[in-house]
Design a protein around this motif. Structure first.
Motif, PDB file in Angstrom:
ATOM      1  N   ILE A 287      26.136  40.914  31.543  1.00 18.24           N
ATOM      2  CA  ILE A 287      26.615  40.418  30.375  1.00 18.24           C
ATOM      3  C   ILE A 287      27.830  41.120  29.593  1.00 18.24           C
ATOM      4  O   ILE A 287      28.748  40.531  29.085  1.00 18.24           O
ATOM      5  CB  ILE A 287      25.493  40.086  29.337  1.00 18.24           C
ATOM      6  N   ILE A 288      27.597  42.084  29.298  1.00 15.34           N
ATOM      7  CA  ILE A 288      28.637  43.273  28.781  1.00 15.34           C
ATOM      8  C   ILE A 288      29.822  43.136  29.566  1.00 15.34           C
ATOM      9  O   ILE A 288      31.026  42.950  29.006  1.00 15.34           O
ATOM     10  CB  ILE A 288      27.947  44.640  28.375  1.00 15.34           C
ATOM     11  N   ARG A 289      29.938  43.232  30.816  1.00 11.28           N
ATOM     12  CA  ARG A 289      31.052  43.131  31.640  1.00 11.28           C
ATOM     13  C   ARG A 289      31.722  41.929  31.565  1.00 11.28           C
ATOM     14  O   ARG A 289      33.092  41.759  31.435  1.00 11.28           O
ATOM     15  CB  ARG A 289      30.662  43.383  33.195  1.00 11.28           C
ATOM     16  N   GLN A 290      30.922  40.620  31.678  1.00 13.48           N
ATOM     17  CA  GLN A 290      31.508  39.472  31.475  1.00 13.48           C
ATOM     18  C   GLN A 290      32.231  39.050  30.364  1.00 13.48           C
ATOM     19  O   GLN A 290      33.330  38.470  30.363  1.00 13.48           O
ATOM     20  CB  GLN A 290      30.480  38.400  31.888  1.00 13.48           C
ATOM     21  N   LEU A 291      31.865  39.650  29.256  1.00 17.62           N
ATOM     22  CA  LEU A 291      32.440  39.481  27.763  1.00 17.62           C
ATOM     23  C   LEU A 291      33.770  40.011  27.792  1.00 17.62           C
ATOM     24  O   LEU A 291      34.546  39.508  27.242  1.00 17.62           O
ATOM     25  CB  LEU A 291      31.345  40.243  26.982  1.00 17.62           C
ATOM     26  N   GLU A 292      33.674  41.172  28.464  1.00 15.67           N
ATOM     27  CA  GLU A 292      35.018  41.913  28.404  1.00 15.67           C
ATOM     28  C   GLU A 292      36.015  41.245  29.456  1.00 15.67           C
ATOM     29  O   GLU A 292      37.191  41.088  29.104  1.00 15.67           O
ATOM     30  CB  GLU A 292      34.754  43.422  28.975  1.00 15.67           C
ATOM     31  N   ALA A 293      35.423  40.906  30.559  1.00 15.76           N
ATOM     32  CA  ALA A 293      36.337  40.456  31.621  1.00 15.76           C
ATOM     33  C   ALA A 293      36.765  38.967  31.416  1.00 15.76           C
ATOM     34  O   ALA A 293      37.971  38.663  31.330  1.00 15.76           O
ATOM     35  CB  ALA A 293      35.491  40.349  33.169  1.00 15.76           C
TER      36      ALA A 293
END
Length: 386
Positions: A287-293
């Motif tokens: 979730i953290i990675r997707q929010l940034e990506a």
């Protein structure tokens, strides 16, 4: 795809459970298909396009739907493929359906499609959690992301499922980040409750051409844009954050960024237009990675972003509001991803019950992630783009 010209007219989830006694995959597929058509006010006789996990032609034969257009897309890619088929005049009513029962029979805590007999997987024990853990650990080392921030994600999503009567783990909370961190370690930094579960169930969607809206009794949801990024075969090679293609652009650790940019551009929308994020949640860090990506926060800011409460149902960026694969259901390869779109539709229709995001008009849905070496996105809206 002309933004907004294809609409989702019907959605349906069968019962979901850790084990569904007396159900088969075929029975779940039939139930899901009929449920989604009923929701759309249509019948099997209206269907002239089919996409299902595995062999769509078999379902066309079983249900006597031929002649019909047949799609090949997997997960969220199928939704975009169906919308494109409708825009291109290849079909008017496309049924997308997937289900799984009796799949988790060998080593039932891990999905069979994520442990192929591959030279880079089998000898080294590189199972799914370990693959996603490599990406998470790189981010933690680079940006200082903490286990507590990962646990905040898991607690938030699991608490959504705790409140969702249709979730497999309904009533199994509430959770605090400390509860996540107290569960046993699976693949550092992931504890047991940072990880998705296994379950059985089915789901289906029905997409129709916008000129058939007069036939639809419910509130249609427009497919505004979508796309996918791939870096290679899923679950066969060790994922590398820095893996890049010949043209440059986002590395694997930010996979999905290109697809999101193109989807927003096609839809004529900004990130600020999105009301709810139905993100795929195989592990908390994803979730953290997707929010940034996807551009909802800057690289390295995802940890503090979730820690500040932005992803709660009452926050600025509500995430995975049905409980996701951690709490709602994780049945098969495609169903877990289709359910992100189904939940997006429910939110935009105002049918999300106690987890409804007030006034939701635009949803972003996603599937897969960096550990799997691919990421797909779909943008949905209550209105067609201009």
């Amino acid at each position: 795809m002309s933004a907004g010209r294809a609409v989702i007219a019907g959605v349906y989830n069968t019962p979901q459970a850790r084990r569904l006694e007396d159900w088969t995959t075929r029975k779940l597929i039939a139930s899901a298909a009929l449920g989604a058509l009923r929701d759309a006010g249509l019948t099997l006789a209206d269907v002239d396009g089919v996409i299902t996990e595995g062999d769509s032609s078999a379902l066309i034969y079983d249900l006597r739907l031929g002649p019909a257009w047949q799609g090949r897309g997997f997960g969220l890619d199928a939704v975009v493929e169906a919308a494109n088929a409708i825009e291109g005049g290849q079909a008017d009513v496309v049924l997308i359906v997937a289900a799984a029962a009796g799949v988790y029979v060998d080593r039932d805590a891990t999905a069979p499609w994520t442990r192929p007999e591959n030279e880079f997987v089998a000898p080294w024990g590189l199972f799914t959690a370990a693959e996603f853990a490599l990406i998470a650990r790189r981010h933690m080392t680079t940006y200082g992301t903490t286990p507590e921030q990962l646990a905040t994600v898991a607690a938030t999503i699991r608490n959504n499922g705790h409140q969702n009567p249709e979730a497999v783990y309904f009533g199994r909370g509430p959770f605090k980040p400390e509860d996540i961190l107290a569960s046993r370690m699976i693949a550092d930094p992931f504890h047991l409750l940072d990880c998705s579960m296994t379950s059985e169930g089915g789901c289906a969607l029905v997409l129709v051409a916008a000129d058939r809206l007069a036939d639809i009794p419910g509130k249609p949801v427009h497919v505004l844009g979508g796309g996918a990024d791939y870096y290679g075969p899923a679950y066969q090679f060790p994922p590398s954050w820095d893996l890049a293609g010949r043209r440059g652009g986002p590395v694997n650790g930010r996979i999905g960024g290109r697809a999101a940019d193109r989807a927003f551009r096609h839809a004529g929308l900004e990130r600020s237009d999105v009301d709810v994020l139905e993100l795929y949640d195989p592990f908390s860090f994803e979730i953290i990675r997707q929010l940034e990506a996807f551009g909802f926060c800057e690289p390295g800011e995802g940890g503090p972003f979730v820690e500040d409460g932005h992803i709660a149902v009452t926050g600025s960026h509500p995430v995975t509001t049905d409980g996701g694969t951690m709490s709602f259901s994780h049945a098969g390869g495609s169903p877990q991803m289709f359910q992100r779109v189904i939940r997006g539709v429910q939110q935009l229709r105002g049918e999300a019950g106690p987890l409804q995001v007030p006034g939701a008009e635009v949803a972003l849905c996603s599937g897969a992630g960096a550990g799997a070496l691919f990421n797909s996105v779909v943008l949905l809206g209550t209105e067609a783009s201009s």
